[in-house]
Design a protein around this motif. Sequence first.
Motif, short mmCIF file in Angstrom:
data_model
loop_
_atom_site.label_atom_id
_atom_site.label_comp_id
_atom_site.label_asym_id
_atom_site.label_seq_id
_atom_site.Cartn_x
_atom_site.Cartn_y
_atom_site.Cartn_z
N LYS A 1 31.76 39.67 51.92
CA LYS A 1 33.04 40.40 50.65
C LYS A 1 34.06 41.39 51.68
N GLY B 1 38.31 48.57 41.69
CA GLY B 1 37.36 48.76 43.33
C GLY B 1 36.17 47.43 43.02
N SER C 1 39.07 40.30 48.07
CA SER C 1 39.82 41.49 47.03
C SER C 1 41.35 40.65 46.93
#
Length: 456
Positions: free
Chosen positions: A7, A204, A38
């Motif tokens: 990630k 988040g 993200s």
Amino acid sequence: MNKIVAKFGGSNLKKKEDIQKLVRVIKAYDKPMVIVVSAFYGITNHLIKSMVEVKKDESHIETLVHFLRQLKAEAIEENFESKEWQDKTMKAVESRIRELSRYLTGIHYIGDVPEFVEDVILSYGERLSSLVLAAILQSQGIDAEEALPEDMPLLTDGEFGNATVDYDKAAPHVQERLKENKIYVVPGFYGVSENGKVTLLGRGGSDYSAAAIARCLGAESLDVWKDVDGFMSANPKLVPSAKRVTQLSYAEAAELSYFGASILHPRTVEPLKEVGIPIHIGNIDAFDGIIEPRTVVQATETVTEQIIKSVTYSDDFCILKLRGAGVGLKKGVLAKITVALDRAGINIKSVITSQVVINLLLSAKDIKKAFDIVEKLELSAVTELTATEQLSTIAVVGEGILDQPGVAGRMFMALAQKEINVRMIVSGASVVASYFMVANTDRDAAIEAIHQEFFD
Ligand code: ASP
Ligand code: MG
């Protein structure tokens, strides 16, 4: 060998040149894997703001479209050699931004943001990241493909804004969609409900989506890349002598994350703990060609010589105090309060009770509303209701903290020597953490005192 899920977060995607670092890391793995990304740094907040503005004023759609187009054009220019790839990728980006702007036009005309539309809109930060990164990898001859959660589907319980992935239901679909030996790039932050609606996994939440995907795949590890050196014994900005923590148990990592260590989202551990998938935390800024975790989070519970592994804090705690001689004896008091607060969407962070006082630990943003709600309940057992100012909660975390005599004594002695007034203490609720509350102004001194006592 099972795949690794890696990630990369917003902190790895701040500047347009950051993407090259990320590509270097991905190349160093040199194997098929799943990458979860993200949004670029700050983009989700930007989308939230735009949504509010667009409701009132249509011209904000164009402003946002222009901003995103510009941001992506710069990243594309920086990261592709060939003009052909640049044009092709920009075209795909334009089309995705058009999808977003159609949703925005919708909310402008209805003058409202239904929650299912809000979740779709906010997922676009991640969708733009995954599209661009997959194209960059492809342009460099890597067998990469973007895979969207809705195409798996990554099934959730359907709660908008803060969904939970249904691992058992999602697993066969995720395995099937990501089965080939290539690099898949997945946008983080959302899954989909059983009836196909996009549901965000909480602010988040990309860490949590990556963890959920790792769980579904039975991954070898979840590698979370940061721009800092993993977990530390304290925030190095407050304690310059803080040391890196090389190993944590799942419980320790969960407590530290919940109490403010911004390394992992508090929910990341949840899907992995049961199946024992380790979390490797990497530091992209220290990357020198070798994939090597800075902190490993796993099932092994080690008690170190210091007992304490890290001390962390969160400034976002207020206490709602309900006093009354009978609150501990009368049945149903807590039930009434928790139901009412839940209806209002207020999260209770913790409850600490004695026979004559119920303390509810709440976020500062909720305290006023919670006070009004509880006051209106007119509970006969409650004779006094008060709300404190914002306090700092300090969490002292380490396996063995409850079993070793003298740890609490040393902690509070160290605080007393610095004349720090402790407002509330919780010990025993978690076997790996003790936490206590102090005035915001005492926070730094308290952390320093504890760290010094156990580490120096
Ligand atoms: N972009 C999302 C957020 O800012 C998710 C994430 O960064 O993990 O909340
Ligand atoms: Mg993030």
